[in-house]
Design a protein around this motif. Structure first.
Motif, PDB file in Angstrom:
ATOM      1  N   SER A   1       8.911   8.313 -30.883  1.00 28.95           N
ATOM      2  CA  SER A   1       7.840   9.302 -30.892  1.00 28.95           C
ATOM      3  C   SER A   1       6.488   8.638 -31.091  1.00 28.95           C
TER       4      SER A   1
ATOM      5  N   ARG B   1       8.735  11.600 -27.748  1.00 24.22           N
ATOM      6  CA  ARG B   1       8.147  12.840 -28.214  1.00 24.22           C
ATOM      7  C   ARG B   1       6.709  12.597 -28.662  1.00 24.22           C
TER       8      ARG B   1
ATOM      9  N   GLY C   1       3.662  13.990 -31.152  1.00 24.66           N
ATOM     10  CA  GLY C   1       3.488  14.848 -32.303  1.00 24.66           C
ATOM     11  C   GLY C   1       2.144  14.701 -32.984  1.00 24.66           C
TER      12      GLY C   1
ATOM     13  N   CYS D   1       5.808  17.915 -30.592  1.00 23.21           N
ATOM     14  CA  CYS D   1       6.177  18.309 -31.955  1.00 23.21           C
ATOM     15  C   CYS D   1       4.886  18.697 -32.667  1.00 23.21           C
TER      16      CYS D   1
ATOM     17  N   PRO E   1       9.049  22.382 -31.872  1.00 23.96           N
ATOM     18  CA  PRO E   1       9.339  22.199 -33.295  1.00 23.96           C
ATOM     19  C   PRO E   1       8.047  22.239 -34.101  1.00 23.96           C
TER      20      PRO E   1
END
Length: 307
Positions: free
Chosen positions: A34, A83, A85, A115, A182
């Motif tokens: 991530s 990912r 975030g 995220c 999320p």
């Protein structure tokens, strides 16, 4: 398995397109899971509040800080797997309708890799600069979460709160991830920890002694149980902002400073205490892209066998 994330190039010496693109591409190629951004607006000459890390003085590198949404969008355009975030966005600064649009756009452009990490920040000076009251910020966060959930789930959207009114409207697109990306929350106060357990997918702490981390995580889990939720479904994603040294330092401060091996040992101990993902922010200690990526590769090679 504990996942490993890396803070994107965003501040200090790394505030340029070349750095953002290189760190994103190479982190994915190295095998990081991530990439993460933070949210900083200004550095007051005479701060009203003490910086919450280290010696309490705002790092000089924070004087130059790129917009988190733009950095995530660039990273989305040059990666395919990792990912993306935020750790964290200061949610109370933003209108929920505009925040939802920015986050949904990134989730769509990244193919559903976003995220969402939200918090309240620590600087009342930044709140004053954006015209948002410092008192009542926790209630404002709850109201923002309510609005985001409505915007992302419903069509047409209709929502009313003290600060915002959305008349019955079509708001598209919706996030690629359904029903929403999320959602993680930061914070250490009892009300903040209770909010994580009551309505988030997990918690975003920073580096701290492992016993303190364990105690606060237990508070989150109890809050989840009290809300009728499964505490085992929550994730703890910890951000470390280390200063890397060539010689060993105090083991008690390994969450803040030490050799690669010391910091990696702290991360392994935190993982055994329940951390599901470690985010490394190396912009405080690296001087250029080459050093940052070399350190990232060393940490990855050191941590993977431990985790």
């Amino acid at each position: 398995m504990v996942h490993l994330g890396l803070a994107l190039a965003q501040y200090g010496a790394f505030t340029n397109l070349r750095s953002v693109q290189r760190v994103a591409r190479e982190a994915e190629s190295l095998g990081f899971d991530s990439l993460w951004v933070g949210d900083r607006l200004l550095v007051p000459l005479e701060p009203s509040d003490r910086y919450p890390g280290g010696d309490g003085i705002i790092p000089q590198a924070h004087r130059t800080f790129l917009d988190p949404f733009a950095v995530l969008a660039v990273a989305a355009s040059v990666t395919e797997r990792v990912r993306l975030g935020s750790s964290t966005l200061n949610a109370a600064w933003y209108s929920p309708a505009l925040l939802a649009r920015s986050l949904t756009t990134i989730d769509q452009l990244s193919g559903g890799r976003l995220c969402v990490g939200l918090g309240l920040g620590w600087s009342s000076d930044e709140y004053a600069a954006v015209g948002v009251p410092w008192p009542g910020r926790g209630a404002r966060l709850d109201a923002c979460l309510d609005a985001l959930e409505t915007i992302w789930a419903d069509d047409p959207v209709s929502h009313s709160a003290d600060a915002w009114t959305i008349v019955a409207s079509h708001i598209h697109p919706k996030p690629a991830q359904r029903p929403r990306p999320p959602l993680y929350l930061a914070g250490y106060a009892p009300a903040a920890l209770e909010r994580v357990g009551r309505r988030a997918d997990g918690w975003l702490p920073t580096g701290m002694p492992v016993p303190t981390l364990t105690r606060l995580w237990s508070t989150v889990r109890r809050a989840a149980e009290a809300a009728g939720r499964d505490p085992g479904a929550l994730r703890m994603i910890q951000r470390l902002n280390p200063m890397v040294t060539d010689t060993p330092g105090s083991a008690d401060l390994a969450h803040r400073t030490g050799t690669v091996e010391q910091i990696a040992q702290y991360a392994a101990d935190a993982a055994r205490a329940g951390v599901h993902e470690i985010i490394l922010d190396l912009q405080h200690t690296a001087h250029d892209d080459d050093q940052l990526m070399a350190l990232a590769a060393r940490f990855l090679a050191t941590l993977r066998p431990e985790l």
